[in-house]
Design a protein around this motif. Structure first.
Motif, short mmCIF file in Angstrom:
data_model
loop_
_atom_site.label_atom_id
_atom_site.label_comp_id
_atom_site.label_asym_id
_atom_site.label_seq_id
_atom_site.Cartn_x
_atom_site.Cartn_y
_atom_site.Cartn_z
N ASP A 161 -15.25 -8.85 -7.75
CA ASP A 161 -16.51 -8.30 -7.24
C ASP A 161 -16.01 -6.66 -7.10
OD1 ASP A 161 -14.41 -8.57 -5.23
OD2 ASP A 161 -15.79 -8.90 -3.67
N ARG A 162 -14.78 -6.29 -6.69
CA ARG A 162 -14.63 -4.87 -6.63
C ARG A 162 -13.85 -4.31 -7.65
NH1 ARG A 162 -13.21 -7.07 -1.72
NH2 ARG A 162 -10.87 -6.75 -1.91
N GLY A 163 -13.14 -4.90 -8.64
CA GLY A 163 -12.27 -4.78 -9.73
C GLY A 163 -10.88 -4.28 -9.11
N TRP A 164 -10.46 -3.08 -9.59
CA TRP A 164 -9.16 -2.62 -9.22
C TRP A 164 -9.32 -1.67 -7.90
CZ3 TRP A 164 -5.62 -4.77 -11.71
CH2 TRP A 164 -5.39 -5.03 -13.29
N ASP A 165 -8.42 -1.86 -7.02
CA ASP A 165 -8.23 -1.32 -5.79
C ASP A 165 -7.10 0.16 -5.93
OD1 ASP A 165 -7.72 -0.19 -3.05
OD2 ASP A 165 -8.48 -2.15 -2.41
N ASP A 166 -7.82 1.46 -6.05
CA ASP A 166 -7.07 2.54 -6.40
C ASP A 166 -6.06 2.66 -5.36
OD1 ASP A 166 -8.87 2.92 -8.24
OD2 ASP A 166 -9.52 4.72 -7.45
N SER A 167 -6.49 2.59 -3.95
CA SER A 167 -5.46 2.66 -2.60
C SER A 167 -4.30 1.62 -2.78
CB SER A 167 -6.29 2.61 -1.38
OG SER A 167 -6.51 0.96 -1.39
N PHE A 168 -4.37 0.57 -3.53
CA PHE A 168 -3.20 -0.40 -3.50
C PHE A 168 -2.12 0.45 -4.65
CE2 PHE A 168 -0.91 -3.53 -6.16
CZ PHE A 168 -0.27 -4.11 -5.21
N TRP A 169 -2.65 0.67 -5.82
CA TRP A 169 -1.76 1.48 -6.65
C TRP A 169 -1.04 2.74 -6.02
CZ3 TRP A 169 -0.20 -2.12 -10.36
CH2 TRP A 169 -1.24 -3.05 -10.66
N LYS A 170 -1.67 3.51 -5.39
CA LYS A 170 -1.27 4.76 -5.08
C LYS A 170 -0.17 4.50 -3.94
CE LYS A 170 -5.42 7.48 -6.25
NZ LYS A 170 -6.37 7.93 -5.44
N MET A 171 -0.58 3.18 -3.09
CA MET A 171 0.31 3.26 -1.95
C MET A 171 1.65 2.61 -2.37
SD MET A 171 -0.34 0.70 1.29
CE MET A 171 -1.77 1.72 1.81
N ILE A 172 1.77 1.84 -3.46
CA ILE A 172 3.12 1.45 -3.77
C ILE A 172 3.93 2.07 -4.92
CG2 ILE A 172 2.21 -1.09 -3.61
CD1 ILE A 172 2.26 -1.31 -6.66
N GLY A 173 3.22 3.38 -5.28
CA GLY A 173 3.94 4.30 -6.01
C GLY A 173 3.55 4.37 -7.63
N LEU A 213 -9.98 -12.18 -17.20
CA LEU A 213 -10.37 -12.27 -15.93
C LEU A 213 -9.35 -13.32 -15.11
CD1 LEU A 213 -12.16 -11.60 -13.22
CD2 LEU A 213 -13.36 -13.81 -13.62
N CYS A 214 -8.83 -14.22 -15.74
CA CYS A 214 -7.98 -15.04 -15.12
C CYS A 214 -6.40 -14.41 -15.03
CB CYS A 214 -7.49 -16.23 -16.06
SG CYS A 214 -6.31 -17.26 -15.51
N THR A 215 -6.04 -13.49 -16.17
CA THR A 215 -4.79 -12.74 -15.76
C THR A 215 -4.86 -11.77 -14.68
OG1 THR A 215 -5.24 -11.33 -17.72
CG2 THR A 215 -4.21 -13.47 -18.35
N VAL A 216 -5.84 -10.79 -14.88
CA VAL A 216 -5.86 -9.68 -14.36
C VAL A 216 -6.15 -9.99 -12.73
CG1 VAL A 216 -6.57 -7.93 -15.71
CG2 VAL A 216 -8.30 -9.07 -14.75
N VAL A 217 -6.77 -11.21 -12.25
CA VAL A 217 -7.01 -11.48 -11.03
C VAL A 217 -5.71 -12.45 -10.39
CG1 VAL A 217 -8.27 -13.18 -9.70
CG2 VAL A 217 -9.62 -11.77 -11.09
N CYS A 218 -5.25 -13.24 -11.15
CA CYS A 218 -4.07 -13.81 -10.73
C CYS A 218 -2.88 -13.05 -10.47
CB CYS A 218 -3.99 -15.30 -11.62
SG CYS A 218 -5.47 -16.11 -11.56
#
Length: 706
Positions: free
Chosen positions: A354-366, A342-347
């Motif tokens: 609470d929400r995990g990964w945000d799909d919209s972010f990864w799609k937005m940046i390509g 959790l330390c590495t993936v959060v930081c």
């Protein structure tokens, strides 16, 4: 003749009296002394041959000095201290200060400790480290015994009621070396080893490493620190590492992160700034995940590096099986489980608890590719730091590391966070500190090495512009973490000192005096200060320290270093002054970060320092004076390794929580108070400090108007 005869009875009387005295001494020795001495010898001899009995410390007393064995009549006929258990051999409390050996003839030496040569442990071999000098924490049933020349080893005396000591292994991968430590349940570093690792610099701001080289070093140092230890006493293993990016294919083989196609160079280091345009693109999106990294992502985080690989190394991108943060790569190598901390993936990756990964972010940046496979490449199984990974150490990893198969392996931490774990929770009672009887949220842990990190925790999320976080449970479970930082501190000091024309003279004089170059510089400053406080020597010499950009609180990668007040002087005095001004600039940068955190809602009263720079008394005192806050140093200098060992201790189940392990294994040593009478001087230095960056931006604006 008659006179001579009168002396004969007197002579006979004296002879008979002397014989009787000798007989009485022999009788007393045979009946009372010899049995006790033989008992002690029979009980201690096996211990002196076995390193696992090393309880807590080695105190260096000067190279080449001999020391006297104190396995003496006190050990043979110990006096019980009130409160000690029957059957435990214990010195009276006044002996806890570990007196220097007395002069006199030496007894036959004990067998040398494994790994210790004639001059004591060297680089890459186990070193037995002390608790703070004069701490007085000599546990029940201990005695001094002779070890290698120049060292004293505290040994645990056996007792029928004594339970076996439990050990935990902490492994720390830094920027330039890998270190390992064997740590007991009281947080004492019993053995320590270090090995250098390779760094490639194929271009400006490009820094690469090899995951195979790193793992080989991990195996080497771990084998060293556990050599000779009873495997049943080793309970857990914890890793920490820099937040570097490891790239492997679907068969977990290394993939090149460079245009030269060198697959063995498969790690983009944390301090690599090649992805400057990619991070600019990401920050332009103003996506909501950026709120959790201080409002702007750093080039040192992983998304811009991933985007750089996709845009510049399409062959590697197509072959990628997994992207690991380096701490997670190590736990995978040990367990075969691809779970992430959790330390590495959060930081560093924008995951939220609470929400995990945000799909919209990864799609937005390509980087929508990562979403399609349900984040398998970057992690879809996340564990809390200290949680046991899989079924423990695999047979292959156990053989590589020299550890028992199946022992608990903990979910890892980033190295700075491990340092925070090792110091921030220590008990401070009796030290008259402002954080005493206050929650842990009144403390900031500062981990200072190649770079510096400033770790503050809070019970509720605090959003600090320019400071990473808030991250929930990224370091201390249940608390929010804010992380400030400076991208180059130890590296900056080395750069400034080693690049000066007087550096060869400094090296020669330091070597002649048998001191490190920084100890010599500190002494030289004391010589030239005259009647002034040392810090006042830089009244007209000022440094802005962002030679590698600003991480916090300005988050400006484009900022450059500045020096104001140079002269034509080329001597050692000038070198000492620029060294001092650089240390002050780093401390002023810390003040800048702390003020930003406090303005946002943190209530910080005390600094807790660890890492390599915390060994430099000038660095520590300048931080106390410039911030106006007391600085607490860890009892164990290697706090990062203690933090890694705390993870292993939690994974083993020997502690109910990380908080419990922190309280029991984290110990404070020296406290450095600020010189409040110097406050006005450093307030003025801080005014100049802020003016420097203001002027730099003005200069840039002028030049950009062309």
């Amino acid at each position: 003749m008659s006179l001579a005869l009168t002396f004969i009875p007197a002579y006979l009387f004296f002879t008979i009296f002397t014989c009787l005295r000798i007989f009485m001494y022999l009788f007393f020795y045979i009946v009372y002394i010899l049995p006790g001495a033989l008992h002690v010898a029979s009980r201690t001899a096996p211990m002196l041959l076995r390193p696992p009995i090393l309880y807590s410390l080695v105190r260096g007393i000067g190279a080449g000095k001999q020391e006297l064995s104190a396995v003496s009549q006190t050990a043979a006929s110990p006096r019980l201290v009130p409160g000690s258990n029957p059957g435990e051999r214990q010195f009276p409390s006044r002996a806890a200060a570990a007196p220097r050996p007395s002069a006199g003839p030496l007894p036959p030496p004990c067998p040398p400790l494994p790994g210790a040569g004639a001059a004591g442990p060297g680089r890459g071999s186990p070193a037995r480290f002390p608790a703070a000098a004069g701490s007085g924490d000599v546990p029940a049933g201990v005695c001094w015994a002779r070890a290698a020349p120049g060292a004293q080893v505290l040994l645990k005396m056996p007792s029928e009621k004594q339970t076996a000591v439990k050990y935990y292994v902490g492994v720390d991968v830094g920027s330039a070396s890998v270190r390992a430590a064997l740590v007991d349940g009281f947080g004492t570093v019993v053995a320590h080893a270090e090995q250098r690792i390779q760094v490639w610099e194929p271009g400006p701001d490009h820094y690469e490493q090899s995951s195979a080289d790193i793992w080989a070093a991990c195996c080497s140092v771990t084998k060293e620190v556990v050599r000779g230890v009873d495997a049943s006493q080793i309970r857990g293993l914890g890793f920490d590492a820099t937040c570097s990016l490891v790239v492997v294919d679907k068969q977990f083989q290394p993939l090149a992160v460079n245009c030269q196609g060198q697959n063995h160079r498969n790690v983009i280091m944390w301090m690599d700034h090649r992805a400057a345009s990619q991070v600019e693109h990401i920050n332009a999106t103003q996506h909501r995940v950026l709120n959790y990294v201080g409002g702007a992502m750093s080039v040192e985080m992983q998304p811009p590096k991933l985007l750089w690989i996709k845009e510049n190394l399409p062959e590697s991108w197509e072959k990628v099986g997994y992207f690991f943060d380096l701490p997670d790569f190590l736990s995978w190598k040990a367990t075969g489980v691809t779970a992430r901390s959790l330390c590495t993936v959060v930081c560093k990756w924008t995951y939220t608890s609470d929400r995990g990964w945000d799909d919209s972010f990864w799609k937005m940046i390509g980087l929508e590719d990562l979403v399609k496979d349900k984040y398998e490449k970057i992690g879809n199984h996340v564990l809390s730091p200290g949680e046991a990974v899989g079924k423990g150490l695999t047979p292959e990893a156990a053989k590589d590391l020299g550890l028992p198969e199946g022992i608990a392996v903990a979910a890892s931490l980033i190295d700075a966070h491990a340092g925070g774990l090792g110091v921030i929770g220590a008990d401070v009672k009796g030290h008259n500190l402002p954080c005493e009887n206050q929650p842990i949220t009144s403390r900031v842990a500062m981990i200072c090495g190649t770079s510096s990190c400033h770790m503050g925790v809070s019970e509720t999320p605090i959003f600090v512009p320019g400071v990473w976080g808030p991250y929930f449970s990224a370091m201390v479970p249940g608390l929010w973490l804010n992380e400030g930082g400076q991208s180059a501190t130890g590296k900056l000091i080395d750069h400034v000192v080693q690049g000066h024309v007087a550096f060869p003279e400094l090296e020669a004089k330091a070597a002649a005096s048998a001191h490190s170059i920084y100890t010599y510089l500190n002494s030289h400053l004391d010589l030239i200060k005259k009647s002034l406080p040392v810090g006042f020597l830089t009244v007209d010499l000022h440094v802005w320290p962002d030679f590698h950009g600003n991480r916090s609180p300005l988050t400006d990668l484009t900022l450059k270093g500045m020096v104001v007040g140079l002269t034509l002087s080329r001597g050692l005095d000038e070198l000492a002054l620029i060294y001092l001004a650089t240390i002050q600039a780093i401390a002023l940068g810390t003040r800048h970060i702390l003020e930003a955190m406090q303005a946002a809602g943190h209530d910080i009263t005390t600094l807790f320092l660890c890492g390599g720079l915390s060994k430099n008394p000038l660095f520590v005192q300048m931080h106390a004076d410039i911030t106006g806050k007391p600085v607490v140093l860890s009892k164990e200098v290697e706090s990062v390794l203690v933090g890694a060992a705390i993870l292993g201790a939690c994974a083993s189940g020997d502690f109910a929580s990380i908080q419990e392990a922190m309280a029991k294994m984290g110990k404070i040593g020296r406290v450095v108070q600020p010189n409040h009478e110097h406050k006005r001087f450093y307030d003025k230095k801080y005014e100049v400090f802020l003016k420097l960056v203001e002027h730099q931006r003005e200069y840039r604006s002028i030049m950009n108007s062309l």
